[in-house]
Design a protein around this motif. Structure first.
Motif, PDB file in Angstrom:
ATOM      1  N   ALA A  40       0.822  -1.214   0.000  1.00  0.00           N
ATOM      2  CA  ALA A  40       0.000   0.000   0.000  1.00  0.00           C
ATOM      3  C   ALA A  40       0.856   1.264   0.000  1.00  0.00           C
ATOM      4  O   ALA A  40       0.581   2.212   0.725  1.00  0.00           O
ATOM      5  CB  ALA A  40      -0.978  -0.002   1.163  1.00  0.00           C
ATOM      6  N   THR A  41       1.908   1.258  -0.807  1.00  0.00           N
ATOM      7  CA  THR A  41       2.757   2.437  -0.937  1.00  0.00           C
ATOM      8  C   THR A  41       2.718   2.938  -2.367  1.00  0.00           C
ATOM      9  O   THR A  41       2.470   2.169  -3.299  1.00  0.00           O
ATOM     10  CB  THR A  41       4.219   2.121  -0.565  1.00  0.00           C
ATOM     11  OG1 THR A  41       4.678   1.068  -1.409  1.00  0.00           O
ATOM     12  CG2 THR A  41       4.350   1.720   0.886  1.00  0.00           C
ATOM     13  N   VAL A  42       2.972   4.212  -2.550  1.00  0.00           N
ATOM     14  CA  VAL A  42       2.998   4.812  -3.882  1.00  0.00           C
ATOM     15  C   VAL A  42       4.387   4.587  -4.477  1.00  0.00           C
ATOM     16  O   VAL A  42       5.391   5.026  -3.927  1.00  0.00           O
ATOM     17  CB  VAL A  42       2.676   6.320  -3.814  1.00  0.00           C
ATOM     18  CG1 VAL A  42       2.789   6.955  -5.174  1.00  0.00           C
ATOM     19  CG2 VAL A  42       1.287   6.526  -3.242  1.00  0.00           C
ATOM     20  N   ALA A  43       4.414   3.889  -5.606  1.00  0.00           N
ATOM     21  CA  ALA A  43       5.683   3.588  -6.262  1.00  0.00           C
ATOM     22  C   ALA A  43       6.158   4.772  -7.097  1.00  0.00           C
ATOM     23  O   ALA A  43       7.348   5.096  -7.102  1.00  0.00           O
ATOM     24  CB  ALA A  43       5.537   2.348  -7.135  1.00  0.00           C
ATOM     25  N   ALA A  44       5.238   5.417  -7.810  1.00  0.00           N
ATOM     26  CA  ALA A  44       5.577   6.581  -8.626  1.00  0.00           C
ATOM     27  C   ALA A  44       4.314   7.401  -8.823  1.00  0.00           C
ATOM     28  O   ALA A  44       3.207   6.865  -8.822  1.00  0.00           O
ATOM     29  CB  ALA A  44       6.160   6.154  -9.965  1.00  0.00           C
ATOM     30  N   SER A  45       4.505   8.700  -9.022  1.00  0.00           N
ATOM     31  CA  SER A  45       3.343   9.547  -9.262  1.00  0.00           C
ATOM     32  C   SER A  45       3.754  10.717 -10.131  1.00  0.00           C
ATOM     33  O   SER A  45       4.931  11.071 -10.222  1.00  0.00           O
ATOM     34  CB  SER A  45       2.754  10.053  -7.940  1.00  0.00           C
ATOM     35  OG  SER A  45       3.663  10.930  -7.320  1.00  0.00           O
ATOM     36  N   ALA A  46       2.757  11.314 -10.776  1.00  0.00           N
ATOM     37  CA  ALA A  46       2.957  12.518 -11.570  1.00  0.00           C
ATOM     38  C   ALA A  46       1.675  13.331 -11.496  1.00  0.00           C
ATOM     39  O   ALA A  46       0.582  12.787 -11.423  1.00  0.00           O
ATOM     40  CB  ALA A  46       3.289  12.171 -13.014  1.00  0.00           C
ATOM     41  N   SER A  47       1.831  14.642 -11.503  1.00  0.00           N
ATOM     42  CA  SER A  47       0.685  15.523 -11.382  1.00  0.00           C
ATOM     43  C   SER A  47       0.963  16.809 -12.126  1.00  0.00           C
ATOM     44  O   SER A  47       2.109  17.268 -12.198  1.00  0.00           O
ATOM     45  CB  SER A  47       0.396  15.816  -9.911  1.00  0.00           C
ATOM     46  OG  SER A  47      -0.600  16.791  -9.789  1.00  0.00           O
ATOM     47  N   SER A  48      -0.073  17.394 -12.679  1.00  0.00           N
ATOM     48  CA  SER A  48       0.092  18.690 -13.337  1.00  0.00           C
ATOM     49  C   SER A  48       0.178  19.807 -12.306  1.00  0.00           C
ATOM     50  O   SER A  48       0.349  20.961 -12.674  1.00  0.00           O
ATOM     51  CB  SER A  48      -1.063  18.942 -14.303  1.00  0.00           C
ATOM     52  OG  SER A  48      -2.292  18.956 -13.620  1.00  0.00           O
ATOM     53  N   GLN A  49       0.110  19.470 -11.041  1.00  0.00           N
ATOM     54  CA  GLN A  49       0.209  20.435  -9.959  1.00  0.00           C
ATOM     55  C   GLN A  49       1.661  20.656  -9.521  1.00  0.00           C
ATOM     56  O   GLN A  49       1.939  21.577  -8.770  1.00  0.00           O
ATOM     57  CB  GLN A  49      -0.632  19.963  -8.778  1.00  0.00           C
ATOM     58  CG  GLN A  49      -0.983  21.025  -7.792  1.00  0.00           C
ATOM     59  CD  GLN A  49      -2.015  20.532  -6.793  1.00  0.00           C
ATOM     60  OE1 GLN A  49      -2.401  19.371  -6.812  1.00  0.00           O
ATOM     61  NE2 GLN A  49      -2.460  21.410  -5.933  1.00  0.00           N
TER      62      GLN A  49
END
Length: 114
Positions: A40-49
């Motif tokens: 339950a961990t975030v491996a990778a993320s991307a955001s326009s923020q």
């Protein structure tokens, strides 16, 4: 007489798809992340923020922004040696528009979709 231990079925974690792509769209921004489900961990993320991306985009909520987020997320996944992800779509999400742009660009970056 020795009684052998019972044979256990294989653990359910072996059958789960460990990395799941989740997307969230607001009226202002596009967010996409890949979650490792067993931990339950975030491996990778991307955001326009993100500050670095916001300056390069004119509009942070349209299909072009979603395509750019998908490409960046795909590159980040390959840098972390994650070759394949499965896609999680909510009931109201259809493979159209922004969702299609994110998924196609993640696939175009070289990540397999399960």
């Amino acid at each position: 007489m020795v009684i052998p231990p019972p044979v256990r079925p294989p653990r359910i974690i072996e059958f789960l798809k460990p990395y799941v792509l989740k997307m969230h769209f607001t009226n202002k921004f596009v967010h996409a992340q890949v979650v490792h489900t067993p931990t339950a961990t975030v491996a990778a993320s991307a955001s326009s923020q993100e500050k670095g991306l916001r300056s390069t985009m004119e509009i942070t909520r349209d299909v072009a922004a979603a395509a750019k987020i998908g490409k960046i997320l795909g590159e980040r996944l390959l840098m972390k040696n994650i070759p394949a992800v499965s896609v999680f779509l909510k009931r109201e999400q259809k493979y159209h528009g922004k969702i299609k742009a994110v998924i196609d660009n993640v696939r175009g970056a070289g990540v397999k979709l399960l």
